[in-house]
Each structure stands twice: as C-alpha cells, then as structure tokens.
Design an enzyme around this catalytic site. Structure first.
Site, PDB file in Angstrom:
ATOM      1  N   HIS A  72       9.081  11.653  -3.167  1.00 24.03           N
ATOM      2  CA  HIS A  72       9.969  12.195  -2.135  1.00 24.03           C
ATOM      3  C   HIS A  72      11.407  12.186  -2.634  1.00 24.03           C
ATOM      4  O   HIS A  72      11.852  11.218  -3.244  1.00 24.03           O
ATOM      5  CB  HIS A  72       9.895  11.339  -0.866  1.00 24.03           C
ATOM      6  N   TYR A 200      13.302   8.771  10.229  1.00 22.55           N
ATOM      7  CA  TYR A 200      13.768   7.570  10.937  1.00 22.55           C
ATOM      8  C   TYR A 200      14.474   8.053  12.199  1.00 22.55           C
ATOM      9  O   TYR A 200      15.514   8.719  12.102  1.00 22.55           O
ATOM     10  CB  TYR A 200      14.749   6.788  10.063  1.00 22.55           C
ATOM     11  N   PRO A 292      11.023  -4.342   7.904  1.00 23.83           N
ATOM     12  CA  PRO A 292      10.552  -3.246   7.039  1.00 23.83           C
ATOM     13  C   PRO A 292      11.377  -1.954   7.093  1.00 23.83           C
ATOM     14  O   PRO A 292      11.092  -1.026   6.341  1.00 23.83           O
ATOM     15  CB  PRO A 292       9.111  -2.997   7.512  1.00 23.83           C
ATOM     16  N   LYS A 296      11.939  -2.587   1.691  1.00 26.82           N
ATOM     17  CA  LYS A 296      12.338  -3.380   0.530  1.00 26.82           C
ATOM     18  C   LYS A 296      11.379  -4.518   0.149  1.00 26.82           C
ATOM     19  O   LYS A 296      11.454  -5.030  -0.973  1.00 26.82           O
ATOM     20  CB  LYS A 296      13.734  -4.002   0.781  1.00 26.82           C
ATOM     21  N   TYR A 383      18.441   2.748  -0.759  1.00 27.56           N
ATOM     22  CA  TYR A 383      17.078   3.118  -0.366  1.00 27.56           C
ATOM     23  C   TYR A 383      16.190   3.367  -1.583  1.00 27.56           C
ATOM     24  O   TYR A 383      15.046   2.890  -1.647  1.00 27.56           O
ATOM     25  CB  TYR A 383      17.109   4.360   0.539  1.00 27.56           C
TER      26      TYR A 383
HETATM   27  C1  FAD Z   1       3.616  -3.519   8.551  1.00 26.30           C
HETATM   28  C2  FAD Z   1       4.378  -3.765   7.294  1.00 26.30           C
HETATM   29  C3  FAD Z   1       5.034  -2.698   6.677  1.00 26.30           C
HETATM   30  C4  FAD Z   1       5.726  -2.898   5.494  1.00 26.30           C
HETATM   31  N1  FAD Z   1       6.352  -1.838   4.902  1.00 26.30           N
HETATM   32  C5  FAD Z   1       6.984  -2.012   3.720  1.00 26.30           C
HETATM   33  C6  FAD Z   1       7.524  -0.896   2.998  1.00 26.30           C
HETATM   34  O1  FAD Z   1       7.470   0.249   3.448  1.00 26.30           O
HETATM   35  N2  FAD Z   1       8.096  -1.118   1.790  1.00 26.30           N
HETATM   36  C7  FAD Z   1       8.164  -2.382   1.262  1.00 26.30           C
HETATM   37  O2  FAD Z   1       8.702  -2.529   0.151  1.00 26.30           O
HETATM   38  N3  FAD Z   1       7.656  -3.453   1.913  1.00 26.30           N
HETATM   39  C8  FAD Z   1       7.056  -3.306   3.122  1.00 26.30           C
HETATM   40  N4  FAD Z   1       6.473  -4.387   3.759  1.00 26.30           N
HETATM   41  C9  FAD Z   1       6.562  -5.710   3.149  1.00 26.30           C
HETATM   42  C10 FAD Z   1       5.503  -5.928   2.070  1.00 26.30           C
HETATM   43  O3  FAD Z   1       4.221  -5.620   2.561  1.00 26.30           O
HETATM   44  C11 FAD Z   1       5.568  -7.389   1.586  1.00 26.30           C
HETATM   45  O4  FAD Z   1       6.906  -7.648   1.236  1.00 26.30           O
HETATM   46  C12 FAD Z   1       4.636  -7.633   0.416  1.00 26.30           C
HETATM   47  O5  FAD Z   1       3.307  -7.706   0.850  1.00 26.30           O
HETATM   48  C13 FAD Z   1       5.009  -8.931  -0.309  1.00 26.30           C
HETATM   49  O6  FAD Z   1       4.054  -9.195  -1.309  1.00 26.30           O
HETATM   50  P1  FAD Z   1       3.697 -10.683  -1.706  1.00 26.30           P
HETATM   51  O7  FAD Z   1       2.713 -10.575  -2.822  1.00 26.30           O
HETATM   52  O8  FAD Z   1       4.928 -11.460  -1.914  1.00 26.30           O
HETATM   53  O9  FAD Z   1       3.028 -11.308  -0.417  1.00 26.30           O
HETATM   54  P2  FAD Z   1       1.672 -10.924   0.317  1.00 26.30           P
HETATM   55  O10 FAD Z   1       1.388  -9.486   0.182  1.00 26.30           O
HETATM   56  O11 FAD Z   1       1.781 -11.514   1.685  1.00 26.30           O
HETATM   57  O12 FAD Z   1       0.562 -11.698  -0.515  1.00 26.30           O
HETATM   58  C14 FAD Z   1       0.371 -13.097  -0.406  1.00 26.30           C
HETATM   59  C15 FAD Z   1      -1.082 -13.414  -0.718  1.00 26.30           C
HETATM   60  O13 FAD Z   1      -1.266 -14.822  -0.703  1.00 26.30           O
HETATM   61  C16 FAD Z   1      -2.489 -15.116  -0.024  1.00 26.30           C
HETATM   62  N5  FAD Z   1      -2.398 -16.482   0.485  1.00 26.30           N
HETATM   63  C17 FAD Z   1      -1.700 -16.923   1.562  1.00 26.30           C
HETATM   64  N6  FAD Z   1      -1.881 -18.254   1.712  1.00 26.30           N
HETATM   65  C18 FAD Z   1      -2.689 -18.654   0.710  1.00 26.30           C
HETATM   66  C19 FAD Z   1      -3.239 -19.918   0.332  1.00 26.30           C
HETATM   67  N7  FAD Z   1      -2.972 -21.024   1.048  1.00 26.30           N
HETATM   68  N8  FAD Z   1      -4.039 -19.979  -0.729  1.00 26.30           N
HETATM   69  C20 FAD Z   1      -4.308 -18.862  -1.469  1.00 26.30           C
HETATM   70  N9  FAD Z   1      -3.829 -17.634  -1.146  1.00 26.30           N
HETATM   71  C21 FAD Z   1      -3.026 -17.537  -0.081  1.00 26.30           C
HETATM   72  C22 FAD Z   1      -2.560 -14.041   1.049  1.00 26.30           C
HETATM   73  O14 FAD Z   1      -3.885 -13.847   1.519  1.00 26.30           O
HETATM   74  C23 FAD Z   1      -2.035 -12.826   0.302  1.00 26.30           C
HETATM   75  O15 FAD Z   1      -3.065 -12.113  -0.343  1.00 26.30           O
HETATM   76  C24 FAD Z   1       5.778  -4.225   4.940  1.00 26.30           C
HETATM   77  C25 FAD Z   1       5.124  -5.284   5.549  1.00 26.30           C
HETATM   78  C26 FAD Z   1       4.433  -5.074   6.728  1.00 26.30           C
HETATM   79  C27 FAD Z   1       3.733  -6.244   7.364  1.00 26.30           C
END
Ligand code: FAD
Length: 394
Positions: A72, A200, A292, A296, A383
């Site tokens: 995009h 948006y 969100p 980011k 962005y």
């Molecule tokens: C609805 C929604 C929309 C979003 N939209 C955007 C977007 O458009 N753009 C963007 O950049 N970000 C967006 N985000 C944010 C993005 O999804 C998160 O920032 C991202 O998932 C972070 O990745 P992570 O690997 O740090 O954490 P997570 O994806 O939360 O991964 C953590 C992992 O650890 C596991 N875990 C937890 N506890 C334990 C444990 N005790 N033992 C073993 N494993 C465990 C979990 O099951 C999970 O698989 C959005 C989030 C949501 C909820």
C-alpha cells in the site's frame, strides 16, 4: 537439556529471534504454551513496515510475503464526512505491506522446522532461575515430563501476559502505563475489500478502521466500551455501525459478508524498563504494548529481536559489552512508537468526557495533517516506520 539461547514464546518475536540466531550460527530452543495450530491461526496485526518486510526478505523468509502481501502506498483519514489521503510513498519514498501476523508466524515456523530448529509447543509451568548468574535455566513441563533447559541467555518473548517479566524481582523494572477508556471490537469478514487502502475514520459515534487481509477478506474495527459485551452485538448491529461510521456522501460503500471471527481488544500503552536484567532479555509485547491505532506492535517486536540477535552475535564473538546496549537501543524506537500510537489514538477516538473543546482540537489536528505537507509527512514517516538506525549514535 542445553542450548545457547532459551526462548519463551513462539509469537513473531520468539520465532524471528530463533531464525535470526540460527543464521548467525547460534543455537536456540523455543518453548510455547499453545498448540502450533493456535499460534498459526491467531489473527492480530496485519500492517508491516517497510523495514520489517526488508528484514524478513533479507533473512530468507520473504518469499510468500512478496507473493501474497498487499503493498500500500497511502492511507485515508475520514472526518466530517470527507476523505483525505495521506500519500505515504510520495511523502517518504517508502510503503507498507498488508500481510497477516499469522502468515508471518507460519512462514517462520516452517523456516525453523525446515532448518532442524526446535520449537516445543504445549509446554506448561514455565519458571526461570539464575538470570543474575552466568548459567540461567528454564524449568517447564512438556508431554507430561518435568524438564530443565540450561542456557547462556533467556529471551522473554512471551507477550504481555507471559511469565518472564513477572519473574523479575520487584523494584528492578520501572513500568509506565496508560489505559484508554475504550476498546476495539474487531471482525474478520469474508468480503472483498471495496477500498484499496486502509481507512481511519473519526466519527461522532466513535472511531472505525477499515482494513483488509487479502483480496477476499476484510478486517474491520469499531471503537467500543472497554468492558464491551460481545453478546450485545448481532451481525446486523455491527454492520449498521460500520456503515454509519465509515461511509461518506461520495457514494463509497462497504461490502458485507459472513463474519468469520470477532473479538474485543483492550487499548493500552505500556513500557517496562530496562529490557535486560542480567541474562534475561525482554522483547516484543513482553516489554511494551501500544494501542493498535499506529500499527506498531509487531514491527517493534521485529526491531527488538533484530537488535538482540546482533547483540548476542557480538557477545559470542568476544565483544561482551554489546549486550549492555540492547535495552537503550530498543527503547529509543519504543518510546517514539509509544508517542506515535498515543497521538493517533488521541486524535481519532471519541472520548466520552463530554468535552466539545477536545473534539474541536481533534478536528483541527486532522485538518492540519491532511492540509499541511510537513504534518502529513511526519505522520507518514512514522506510519511506514522510521529507519532501523533511528536513535542510534551517529
Ligand atoms: C487485535 C490486535 C490488532 C493488532 N494490530 C496490529 C497491527 O496492525 N500492526 C502491528 O504492528 N501490531 C498490531 N498488534 C500488536 C501485535 O499483534 C503484537 O505486538 C505482537 O503479537 C507482538 O508479538 P510478540 O511475539 O512480542 O508477542 P505475542 O504475539 O503475544 O507472542 C507471545 C507468545 O508467547 C506465548 N506465551 C505466553 N505465555 C507463555 C508461557 N508462560 N510459556 C510459554 N509461552 C508463552 C504466547 O502463547 C504467544 O504465542 C495488534 C494486536 C492485536 C491484539
């Protein structure tokens, strides 16, 4: 069992870290509490910054993303019934790619398993020990057995509700947080997008976001109450609210389709500092959360593990001080993204404090960012994502 880096969490942060470390010749094992199917089907982020796309591509996991990702070059801001385009690429020379987080996760799991990497799904009772010593360990249960994983370092990539951050002794971390008086009701619908770009919408009934995940699937969000009861939202009510908030008088119409998934996402800003304590590194949502609106969260997680892989490679190459820079290097970008996400959220949502002054300020700001090239360029560069060396020493 022993490995060099024990990684808790198989979200984007944990999986990409394991992949980058493997490419640098460093061993890791990933421990995940959910099933493989669950993490591969968890619908969340979808907007990848240009730097994220470039990194995935350069590290050999960008092939399907290049084929299926939707590039995009702009976004639309809608307010007072009219649409205004922010021309991201014209203003910055960079673009964003729409590609579901679950697709990134699938690509990374496939890459790790094809390379012989180890990911233990469905682990439980994870606890950390010795993070202040040279020999930390992770205790957990897997397939009915108690296990111990000895490592040189532990990466806490277990998201906001994980166990790694709470395992740090009280008083060591400083936590900064803000919760917002609203949430997002999100749906995934089997309906071809009728807008080529994200929209948006600032509306008197509350914020709405129009986005997509593929040429056949739309992803839509509505501002709702933080404790919203989904049972009160029939399909008809959801669509009627989306039509009211998103459509304009120029004839643009939203296409409806079967709702495949729905959920309520709370809005929160959170940062824990520092992001390293002894031999434990926090990365991604384990260390920080953004609302969100700025898209980011996933992109910050990618940047953290990019810096972490680099720091660990330097440490193994004999430059032991490299790990000291991990937290300050990450936090520069984290706080910039925190500000941008808070700013977008504050500009676009309805605040129910009945303050018309605040709403006038929002509209003045929206008018400015869509009228002034300098203001639009500032929104656009944040962005699409600031360069990876943003905040680094010159
Ligand atoms: C609805 C929604 C929309 C979003 N939209 C955007 C977007 O458009 N753009 C963007 O950049 N970000 C967006 N985000 C944010 C993005 O999804 C998160 O920032 C991202 O998932 C972070 O990745 P992570 O690997 O740090 O954490 P997570 O994806 O939360 O991964 C953590 C992992 O650890 C596991 N875990 C937890 N506890 C334990 C444990 N005790 N033992 C073993 N494993 C465990 C979990 O099951 C999970 O698989 C959005 C989030 C949501 C909820």
């Amino acid at each position: 069992m022993r490995t060099q880096v024990g990684i808790v969490g198989a979200g984007p942060a944990g999986l990409l870290l394991s992949h980058l470390l493997h490419r640098l010749g460093i061993e890791s094992i990933v421990l995940e509490s959910q099933t493989r199917r669950h993490v591969e089907e968890r619908v969340r982020a979808g907007v990848l910054e240009q730097g994220t796309v470039d990194l995935l591509d350069a590290s050999g996991v960008g092939e399907r993303l290049a084929r299926e990702g939707l590039v995009h070059h702009g976004i639309e801001l809608r307010f007072e019934g009219a649409s205004h385009r922010i021309a991201l690429t014209d203003l910055t020379g960079r673009s964003i790619t729409v590609y579901g987080q679950q697709e990134v996760v699938k690509d990374l799991i496939r890459a790790r398993l094809d390379a012989g990497g180890e990911i233990a799904f469905e682990v439980s009772d994870v606890t950390l020990s010795g993070v202040d010593s040279a020999s930390p360990a992770i205790r957990y249960r897997h397939a009915g057995e108690a296990r111990v994983l000895d490592c040189d370092f532990i990466a806490g990539c277990d998201g906001f509700h994980g166990v790694c951050r709470p395992s740090i002794a009280p008083g060591v971390l400083t936590e900064y947080s803000r919760s917002y008086p609203f949430a997002w009701l999100g749906i995934l619908a089997s309906a071809a997008p009728t807008s080529p770009e994200l929209i948006y919408a600032h509306h008197e009934r509350g914020f709405a976001l129009y986005s997509m995940r593929s040429p056949k699937v739309t992803r839509l969000y509505l501002q709702c109450a933080p404790d919203e009861d989904l049972a009160r939202w029939s399909d008809e009510r959801i669509w009627s609210e989306l039509h009211a908030r998103l459509e304009t008088s120029d004839g643009w119409r939203l296409a409806e389709g079967p709702i495949l998934q729905r959920g309520v996402t709370p809005m929160r800003s959170f940062v824990a500092e520092p992001m390293r304590v002894g031999r434990l590194f926090l990365a991604g949502d384990a260390a920080h959360i953004v609302p969100p609106t700025g898209a980011k969260g996933l992109n910050l997680a990618v940047n953290d593990v990019r810096i972490l892989a680099d720091a660990l490679a330097s440490w193994y190459a004999g430059r032991k001080g490299a790990i000291d820079d991990y937290s300050p290097r990450c936090l520069k970008r984290v706080w910039r993204a925190e500000h941008f996400s808070w700013w977008m959220t504050s500009m676009l949502h309805r605040f129910d404090h009945g303050d018309p002054f605040h709403q006038k300020l929002q509209l003045a700001q929206l008018d400015y960012v869509t009228r002034s090239k300098a203001a639009a360029a500032s929104l656009a560069e944040n962005y699409v994502g600031l360069p990876f060396d943003y905040g680094e020493a010159p």
